[in-house]
Every structure is written in structure tokens, then in C-alpha cells.
Motif scaffolding. Structure first.
Motif, PDB file in Angstrom:
ATOM      1  N   TYR A  13      14.233 -59.513  -5.627  1.00 27.96           N
ATOM      2  CA  TYR A  13      14.009 -60.199  -4.356  1.00 27.96           C
ATOM      3  C   TYR A  13      12.528 -60.209  -3.984  1.00 27.96           C
ATOM      4  O   TYR A  13      12.062 -61.123  -3.315  1.00 27.96           O
ATOM      5  CB  TYR A  13      14.846 -59.576  -3.244  1.00 27.96           C
ATOM      6  CG  TYR A  13      16.331 -59.692  -3.490  1.00 27.96           C
ATOM      7  CD1 TYR A  13      16.893 -60.867  -3.978  1.00 27.96           C
ATOM      8  CD2 TYR A  13      17.177 -58.625  -3.254  1.00 27.96           C
ATOM      9  CE1 TYR A  13      18.249 -60.966  -4.216  1.00 27.96           C
ATOM     10  CE2 TYR A  13      18.540 -58.724  -3.484  1.00 27.96           C
ATOM     11  CZ  TYR A  13      19.065 -59.903  -3.962  1.00 27.96           C
ATOM     12  OH  TYR A  13      20.416 -60.007  -4.190  1.00 27.96           O
ATOM     13  N   THR A  64      28.362 -64.399  -7.281  1.00 32.42           N
ATOM     14  CA  THR A  64      26.911 -64.263  -7.126  1.00 32.42           C
ATOM     15  C   THR A  64      26.205 -64.523  -8.445  1.00 32.42           C
ATOM     16  O   THR A  64      25.197 -65.226  -8.500  1.00 32.42           O
ATOM     17  CB  THR A  64      26.548 -62.865  -6.599  1.00 32.42           C
ATOM     18  OG1 THR A  64      27.229 -62.641  -5.366  1.00 32.42           O
ATOM     19  CG2 THR A  64      25.061 -62.710  -6.398  1.00 32.42           C
ATOM     20  N   TYR A 100      25.691 -65.273  -0.220  1.00 31.33           N
ATOM     21  CA  TYR A 100      25.312 -64.360   0.853  1.00 31.33           C
ATOM     22  C   TYR A 100      25.762 -64.867   2.222  1.00 31.33           C
ATOM     23  O   TYR A 100      25.365 -64.338   3.250  1.00 31.33           O
ATOM     24  CB  TYR A 100      23.788 -64.150   0.844  1.00 31.33           C
ATOM     25  CG  TYR A 100      23.296 -63.653  -0.490  1.00 31.33           C
ATOM     26  CD1 TYR A 100      23.529 -62.350  -0.894  1.00 31.33           C
ATOM     27  CD2 TYR A 100      22.633 -64.501  -1.366  1.00 31.33           C
ATOM     28  CE1 TYR A 100      23.103 -61.895  -2.126  1.00 31.33           C
ATOM     29  CE2 TYR A 100      22.202 -64.062  -2.593  1.00 31.33           C
ATOM     30  CZ  TYR A 100      22.437 -62.745  -2.971  1.00 31.33           C
ATOM     31  OH  TYR A 100      22.022 -62.306  -4.194  1.00 31.33           O
ATOM     32  N   LYS A 103      27.444 -62.195   4.608  1.00 34.34           N
ATOM     33  CA  LYS A 103      26.808 -60.881   4.565  1.00 34.34           C
ATOM     34  C   LYS A 103      26.540 -60.263   5.932  1.00 34.34           C
ATOM     35  O   LYS A 103      26.372 -59.095   6.050  1.00 34.34           O
ATOM     36  CB  LYS A 103      25.477 -60.971   3.819  1.00 34.34           C
ATOM     37  CG  LYS A 103      25.605 -60.779   2.361  1.00 34.34           C
ATOM     38  CD  LYS A 103      25.790 -59.331   2.043  1.00 34.34           C
ATOM     39  CE  LYS A 103      25.242 -59.027   0.685  1.00 34.34           C
ATOM     40  NZ  LYS A 103      25.228 -57.665   0.366  1.00 34.34           N
ATOM     41  N   LEU A 107      21.327 -62.654   8.010  1.00 34.62           N
ATOM     42  CA  LEU A 107      21.379 -63.288   6.700  1.00 34.62           C
ATOM     43  C   LEU A 107      22.233 -64.552   6.737  1.00 34.62           C
ATOM     44  O   LEU A 107      21.884 -65.560   6.117  1.00 34.62           O
ATOM     45  CB  LEU A 107      21.928 -62.291   5.676  1.00 34.62           C
ATOM     46  CG  LEU A 107      21.641 -62.564   4.224  1.00 34.62           C
ATOM     47  CD1 LEU A 107      20.161 -62.805   3.986  1.00 34.62           C
ATOM     48  CD2 LEU A 107      22.104 -61.404   3.389  1.00 34.62           C
ATOM     49  N   HIS A 108      23.314 -64.512   7.504  1.00 31.63           N
ATOM     50  CA  HIS A 108      24.183 -65.692   7.645  1.00 31.63           C
ATOM     51  C   HIS A 108      23.412 -66.873   8.224  1.00 31.63           C
ATOM     52  O   HIS A 108      23.523 -68.001   7.749  1.00 31.63           O
ATOM     53  CB  HIS A 108      25.375 -65.328   8.537  1.00 31.63           C
ATOM     54  CG  HIS A 108      26.313 -66.458   8.790  1.00 31.63           C
ATOM     55  ND1 HIS A 108      27.256 -66.840   7.875  1.00 31.63           N
ATOM     56  CD2 HIS A 108      26.434 -67.296   9.844  1.00 31.63           C
ATOM     57  CE1 HIS A 108      27.935 -67.868   8.364  1.00 31.63           C
ATOM     58  NE2 HIS A 108      27.458 -68.153   9.549  1.00 31.63           N
ATOM     59  N   LEU A 152      16.905 -60.632   2.131  1.00 30.06           N
ATOM     60  CA  LEU A 152      17.613 -60.077   0.979  1.00 30.06           C
ATOM     61  C   LEU A 152      16.920 -58.813   0.477  1.00 30.06           C
ATOM     62  O   LEU A 152      17.580 -57.828   0.130  1.00 30.06           O
ATOM     63  CB  LEU A 152      17.709 -61.116  -0.142  1.00 30.06           C
ATOM     64  CG  LEU A 152      18.667 -62.269   0.115  1.00 30.06           C
ATOM     65  CD1 LEU A 152      18.500 -63.341  -0.960  1.00 30.06           C
ATOM     66  CD2 LEU A 152      20.095 -61.786   0.165  1.00 30.06           C
ATOM     67  N   ASP A 155      17.665 -56.056   2.987  1.00 25.27           N
ATOM     68  CA  ASP A 155      19.058 -55.648   2.865  1.00 25.27           C
ATOM     69  C   ASP A 155      19.236 -54.729   1.666  1.00 25.27           C
ATOM     70  O   ASP A 155      19.911 -53.692   1.750  1.00 25.27           O
ATOM     71  CB  ASP A 155      19.963 -56.874   2.750  1.00 25.27           C
ATOM     72  CG  ASP A 155      21.425 -56.525   2.718  1.00 25.27           C
ATOM     73  OD1 ASP A 155      21.885 -55.834   3.647  1.00 25.27           O
ATOM     74  OD2 ASP A 155      22.111 -56.955   1.765  1.00 25.27           O
TER      75      ASP A 155
END
Length: 161
Positions: A13, A64, A100, A103, A107-108, A152, A155
Motif C-alpha cells: 500500500y 481481493t 474494500y 471495510k 474506507l467505504h 488502506l 488500516d
């Protein structure tokens, strides 16, 4: 002395964050009237590497993994030119972001904005626009990608701790 290189999803990431920063810098230069194609190509390479490594880490049996590998293939298409480049460039990040979706709240929201940015990029890639408007859109798309990649990264960092 034999140093070990510890590569985790957080590292992947971080490549996405770096790719987005380079896209943002390329967009800022484009606003100033300088089109830095090499900068955008390096950013595409880094984003593709992030997507490829994330897909390989998750495995092709998971959603994913499959979507990350598809996104990496779309990044390759984005470097070709013509219609495949327009489709690949617009759909790579939304395809990568799709798993994601469920999540959590920040993030959404960024996944939704990534979908929206990809749709806008897809529509406007087939329409003739002034260079200044293209540059503004490039900056906005890069900013959305940057925030998504950073969320990400955060997270993954929080889950590892």
C-alpha cells in the motif's frame, strides 16, 4: 551480515501511496502546462506493482486477489494507447478498490469516490476537453487514489499493531 527484507501488505500500500503522489505531482505539473509522461508512467508502474503484489498475496481464490490481479492487468492496458488505455486507466483503481467496499466507514466512502472518479474518467476520456480541465481532473483523480491508498496503508498498519 545477512539483512532480511520484510515486505508486508503495508509495503504494498505504501507503493500505492507513492504512485498516487507521483500522479498528483504529474497533475500539478500538467496544471502548469508541462505534461510529464514519464512521471505518469512511473506512477502506473508502481500502482501496477502494488496491485500485482496485493493480488499475489491474497491469492486467486479470494475476491481481493482476483480483482487486484485484474486491476494490474488493466494498468498494463492503460500503458498501451488507444481505447484499451482509456478503459484500463479509468477502471484499474475502481477494480482494485471494489473488495474494500464493506471495510468500514472512511474506507467505504473512499471506495465510493474511487468508483465515481473512475466513472467520470471513463466518460471524459472519450470527450475532447481543454487541457486545463484535463489537468484539474487528473489532480482530483490522483487525490482520490492517494487518500484510498493511504487509508488502506493505515488500516493495515493498525491491524498489524
Amino acid at each position: 551480515m545477512n539483512p532480511r527484507l520484510n515486505v508486508t501488505q503495508k509495503t504494498y500500500y505504501a507503493l500505492g501511496v507513492l504512485a498516487s503522489v507521483l500522479n498528483l505531482a504529474g497533475g500539478a505539473l500538467y496544471l502548469a502546462g508541462i505534461y510529464a509522461a514519464l512521471l505518469f508512467n512511473i506512477a502506473s508502474f508502481l500502482a501496477g506493482a502494488m496491485m500485482l503484489m496485493t493480488g499475489a498475496c491474497a491469492g486467486v481464490k479470494s475476491l481481493t486477489g482476483r480483482l487486484s490481479l485484474l486491476a494490474a492487468a488493466l494498468v498494463v492496458f492503460s500503458l498501451m494507447g488507444g481505447v484499451p488505455a482509456k478503459l484500463g486507466g479509468a477502471l484499474a483503481w475502481p477494480c482494485f478498490a471494489a473488495p474494500y467496499w464493506k471495510k468500514g466507514e472512511p474506507l467505504h466512502t473512499m471506495v465510493f469516490l474511487t468508483f465515481l472518479a473512475g466513472g467520470v474518467q471513463l466518460v471524459f476520456s472519450f470527450v475532447a476537453l481543454p487541457a486545463a480541465l484535463k489537468a484539474c481532473l487528473a489532480v482530483v483523480f490522483a487525490a482520490v487514489q492517494l487518500v484510498l491508498a493511504y487509508l488502506l496503508y493505515c488500516d493495515q498498519r493498525d491491524n498489524a499493531a
